[in-house]
Design a protein around this motif. Structure first.
Motif, short mmCIF file in Angstrom:
data_model
loop_
_atom_site.label_atom_id
_atom_site.label_comp_id
_atom_site.label_asym_id
_atom_site.label_seq_id
_atom_site.Cartn_x
_atom_site.Cartn_y
_atom_site.Cartn_z
N CYS A 56 89.04 19.63 75.32
CA CYS A 56 90.48 19.36 75.36
C CYS A 56 91.04 19.65 73.98
O CYS A 56 91.95 20.46 73.84
CB CYS A 56 90.71 17.90 75.74
SG CYS A 56 92.45 17.45 75.76
N ARG A 73 88.67 27.67 75.44
CA ARG A 73 89.89 26.87 75.26
C ARG A 73 89.65 25.80 74.20
O ARG A 73 88.51 25.43 73.91
CB ARG A 73 90.35 26.21 76.57
CG ARG A 73 89.44 25.13 77.12
CD ARG A 73 90.22 24.05 77.90
NE ARG A 73 90.94 23.15 77.02
CZ ARG A 73 92.09 22.58 77.28
NH1 ARG A 73 92.70 22.81 78.41
NH2 ARG A 73 92.66 21.76 76.41
N LYS A 130 98.36 18.93 70.26
CA LYS A 130 98.15 18.19 71.50
C LYS A 130 99.39 17.41 71.93
O LYS A 130 99.93 16.62 71.16
CB LYS A 130 97.00 17.17 71.32
CG LYS A 130 95.64 17.79 71.08
CD LYS A 130 95.20 18.75 72.17
CE LYS A 130 95.21 18.17 73.56
NZ LYS A 130 94.89 19.18 74.59
N HIS A 145 92.43 18.50 84.36
CA HIS A 145 93.65 17.68 84.28
C HIS A 145 94.10 17.24 85.67
O HIS A 145 94.76 16.22 85.82
CB HIS A 145 94.76 18.42 83.53
CG HIS A 145 94.42 18.59 82.08
ND1 HIS A 145 93.72 19.67 81.61
CD2 HIS A 145 94.65 17.78 81.01
CE1 HIS A 145 93.53 19.52 80.30
NE2 HIS A 145 94.08 18.39 79.91
N GLU A 172 87.53 21.63 81.13
CA GLU A 172 87.26 20.97 79.84
C GLU A 172 85.79 20.61 79.72
O GLU A 172 85.20 20.00 80.61
CB GLU A 172 88.16 19.73 79.69
CG GLU A 172 89.60 20.16 79.42
CD GLU A 172 90.54 19.04 79.03
OE1 GLU A 172 91.58 19.34 78.44
OE2 GLU A 172 90.24 17.86 79.33
N ASP A 227 90.77 13.16 76.38
CA ASP A 227 90.34 13.57 77.73
C ASP A 227 88.82 13.59 77.95
O ASP A 227 88.32 14.43 78.72
CB ASP A 227 90.95 14.92 78.08
CG ASP A 227 92.45 14.81 78.42
OD1 ASP A 227 92.93 13.67 78.57
OD2 ASP A 227 93.10 15.84 78.52
N GLN A 272 87.38 13.29 81.68
CA GLN A 272 87.41 14.44 82.60
C GLN A 272 86.59 15.61 82.08
O GLN A 272 86.57 16.67 82.71
CB GLN A 272 88.87 14.87 82.84
CG GLN A 272 89.56 15.46 81.62
CD GLN A 272 91.05 15.54 81.77
OE1 GLN A 272 91.67 14.69 82.39
NE2 GLN A 272 91.67 16.58 81.23
MN MN Z 1 93.13 17.82 78.01
#
Ligand code: MN
Ligand code: PEP
Length: 335
Positions: free
Chosen positions: A103, A127, A132, A273, A299, A310, A313
């Motif tokens: 993330c 990524r 953020k 997400h 992620e 995050d 996740q």
């Molecule tokens: Mn994220």
């Protein structure tokens, strides 16, 4: 309005027609397909005499486009758009974007290690958030400019192109050497930002708004293309519904085939997400690939429990490795 040209329309006659249409004050979007050329007319077409246009010997057919989105409309551009990320990676038209990474970029060791692991698993884009958009101003806000430098270092070490989110157009210079610029869900309708990104030639990954409709997403993409940049990738990342206890958002997988019908732009899905829970990511990633997505954004963190954003996740590199293998196998079975 679109005008489909006859297969034998000569380039000279086509150009004469385009020039004439432009003199009528219309924008003309030319889509050169394998079998036909489509002219998409943008602007006030109410005064265009359809019968006169249809009677021209190079015209096959003229049709009005009732939808408010024009340049992103598949009627304007029947073939899939392929967005070129770098010399070896593209998304759309059969090219699959496997985007993975944390993330947030947290430090050099973290981003380089995750980049190496996701690359080994088959990811083709890295990524990592540097700026953020956090709900609380007291949460980790990202490393900013330093985060982008660390992404570039990870790119240097792995060869993976990088994607990262822009929040404010004032930081655009920092993104000059970024391969894909992400517009996050909170900025999907930041029209000034979209217009400015439309003046660049960078690939833009545009996420669906937190409670955005499909039409709103397409109209936002239209802002970017209307300003001159056709390199747009759409991203379904879940929308807000009444469910909040067991999933962070509700993944609207039907958006994939709907968008593929309505637009020529590539569509990727972010199951991280969308679900908010690592245990749900693999099944939703597989479902997205099966639904025809042109890519996934997932992620991945080296140590999810201690992630600065995050973590819940985020997949571990091992879990991503397993998922990527299954996604590639599934895609083989689909063709
Ligand atoms: Mn994220
Ligand atoms: C992200 O990709 O890290 C992000 C913040 O996503 P979204 O805009 O979809 O919430």
């Amino acid at each position: 309005m679109i005008a489909i040209l006859k297969q034998n329309a000569s380039p000279e006659r086509t150009q004469m027609l385009i020039d004439w249409l432009k003199r009528q004050g219309l924008g003309v979007h030319v889509s050169q397909g394998e079998f036909s050329t489509v002219l998409g007319l943008i602007g006030d077409t109410s005064k265009v005499d359809i019968d006169m246009l249809t009677s021209l010997d190079i015209i096959e057919k003229v049709m009005r486009v009732s939808e408010p989105f024009k340049a992103v409309n598949r009627k304007f551009h029947p073939d899939d758009t392929v967005v070129k990320v770098n010399d070896s990676v593209s998304i759309g038209g059969g090219h699959f974007g496997m985007i993975a990474g944390p993330c947030s970029v947290e430090c050099c060791e973290q981003i380089v290690y995750v980049a190496q692991r996701v690359k080994a698993a088959g990811a083709n884009i890295l990524r990592g958030g540097a700026f953020k958009p956090r709900t609380s101003p007291y949460d980790f806000q990202g490393l900013g400019a330093e985060g982008i430098e660390l992404l570039k270092e990870a790119r240097k070490q792995t060869g993976l192109p990088i994607i990262t989110e822009i929040m404010d157009i004032r930081s655009i210079e920092l993104f000059e050497d970024v391969d894909v610029i992400q517009v996050g869900a909170r900025n999907t309708q930041n029209f000034d930002l979209l217009r400015e990104l439309g003046k660049t030639n960078k690939p833009i990954l545009l996420k669906r708004g937190l409670a955005g409709t499909i039409k709103e997403l397409l109209m936002s993409a239209e802002y970017i293309i209307a300003s001159g940049n056709e390199n747009v990738i759409l991203c379904e990342r879940g929308i807000r519904t009444y469910e909040s206890a067991y999933t962070r958002n509700t993944l609207d997988l039907s958006a994939v085939p709907v968008l593929k019908e309505l637009t020529h732009l590539p569509v990727v899905v972010d199951p991280s997400h969308a679900t908010g829970r690592a245990s749900l990511v693999p099944s939703m990633a597989m479902a997205a690939a099966a639904a025809g997505a042109d890519g996934l954004m997932i992620e991945v963190h080296n140590d999810p429990i201690h992630a600065l954003s995050d973590g819940a996740q985020s997949l571990t590199p091992d879990a991503f490795d397993d998922l990527a293998r299954r996604v590639f196998k599934l895609r083989e079975a689909l063709v």
